[in-house]
Design a protein around this motif. Structure first.
Motif, short mmCIF file in Angstrom:
data_model
loop_
_atom_site.label_atom_id
_atom_site.label_comp_id
_atom_site.label_asym_id
_atom_site.label_seq_id
_atom_site.Cartn_x
_atom_site.Cartn_y
_atom_site.Cartn_z
N HIS A 139 43.42 46.27 29.24
CA HIS A 139 43.98 45.08 29.89
C HIS A 139 45.43 44.88 29.49
CE1 HIS A 139 42.92 40.85 31.57
NE2 HIS A 139 44.24 40.97 31.56
N LYS B 80 41.86 45.81 39.35
CA LYS B 80 41.96 44.47 38.79
C LYS B 80 41.69 43.46 39.90
CE LYS B 80 43.74 40.92 36.33
NZ LYS B 80 43.21 40.41 35.06
N ASP C 166 46.24 41.75 27.21
CA ASP C 166 47.21 41.02 28.04
C ASP C 166 48.66 41.35 27.68
OD1 ASP C 166 46.65 39.67 30.35
OD2 ASP C 166 46.06 37.81 29.38
N HIS D 173 49.54 44.74 31.38
CA HIS D 173 50.16 44.49 32.68
C HIS D 173 51.51 45.19 32.81
CE1 HIS D 173 47.19 41.50 33.85
NE2 HIS D 173 47.31 40.95 32.66
ZN ZN Z 1 45.70 39.61 32.10
#
Ligand code: ZN
Length: 295
Positions: free
Chosen positions: A29, A136, A256, A31
């Motif tokens: 996870h 996603k 994240d 980005h």
């Molecule tokens: Zn995220």
């Protein structure tokens, strides 16, 4: 906030990996997005918008090359470029960008996304054919019902392919119109063999999502932000350690990165301090993702 010192943080992370006897980790996870989209995401975090409800200082606000170099220095051997549309008409274009990013970043898993719209089945099929390894779905930002019939051809193909979908479907940091376990339960009723990775350990609906993983062998959870000191959103309250131990083969490291409001190391330490043991950590930090993503 100023990004943490790269050498120092890398050294501390490698100490953890060395003590566990693993060469590095897989982060499912993270980005990476087109620069103009990421700029908007960062502006949103800066504004502490209504879906956040709190100040959210992005820790790793650096250019793309520096962010990739950082993950490599940290020993993140494979990572993702999770992106997501907030409206129709963006999915196919985001998927093209992600395919290109994966082609020039060999340690990034080719990622893709979708939105409930008539073309979704077509461009998801195209993404699968071009080698997408992970998808996603962002139910909160997209503000859609994941059981929307427009997504039937999407779920059908993803179920058939067995390709994991990292899905932000729980109500953290703030609830959306279709967040929570109900809509996902409905998707799984119709597509029971879907491989889902529920983001953020399903926080704040932690227990219902643990239950969903216990009752569906292809449902996984990612650790993104969970168990950290960021606040009520990341704290499940009752950890229920025996249950977390029981789901050892279904929990995957997610962070994240780069949009986190604390150092990467803090997420790792938050997992270590659960005290579930080295086998659990090796499974969560690396081995489960290696198996699930066939690395
Ligand atoms: Zn995220």
């Amino acid at each position: 906030m100023t990004p943490p010192d790269l050498q120092d943080e890398a050294a501390r992370l490698h100490t953890v990996w060395r003590e566990l006897g693993i060469p590095g980790v897989v982060d499912v996870h993270t980005h990476f997005m087109p620069a103009n989209v990421l700029a908007k995401v960062w502006a949103y975090f800066d504004s502490a918008g209504p879906l956040l409800g709190r100040p959210w200082p992005v820790a790793y606000r650096e250019d793309e090359d520096a962010r990739v170099a950082r993950l490599r220095a940290y020993g993140v051997q494979r990572f993702t470029s999770l992106l997501y549309p907030h409206k129709p008409g963006m999915g196919a274009w985001l998927n093209e960008w992600a395919a290109d990013f994966a082609a020039r970043t060999p340690d990034c898993l080719h990622s893709a996304t979708f939105f409930p719209e008539p073309e979704a089945g077509e461009y998801v099929g195209a993404a699968l054919r071009s080698g997408a390894r992970v998808f996603k779905a962002h139910v909160q930002v997209g503000a859609y019902d994941p059981s929307d019939p427009l997504l039937d051809p999407v779920w059908e193909q993803l179920e058939e392919a067995g390709t994991p979908v990292v899905i932000h479907c729980a109500s953290g940091p703030r609830p959306g119109a279709h967040t929570g376990p109900g809509p996902v339960r409905e998707v799984l009723r119709r597509f029971p063999r879907l491989t889902l990775v529920v983001a953020h350990m399903g926080l704040p609906e932690y227990t219902p999502f643990l239950e969903l993983a216990e009752t569906h062998e292809r449902v996984h959870l990612d650790t993104t932000m969970a168990f950290t000191d960021f606040g009520d959103f990341t704290d499940p309250g009752d950890l229920d350690l025996p249950r977390l131990a029981g789901l050892q083969d279904r929990i995957l490291l997610g962070t994240d990165f780069p949009n986190i409001p604390y150092p990467y190391l803090h997420q790792v330490e938050a997992l270590v301090r659960l005290g579930l043991g080295d086998d659990w950590l090796r499974a969560v930090l690396r081995d489960n993702a290696v198996r699930l993503l066939d690395l």
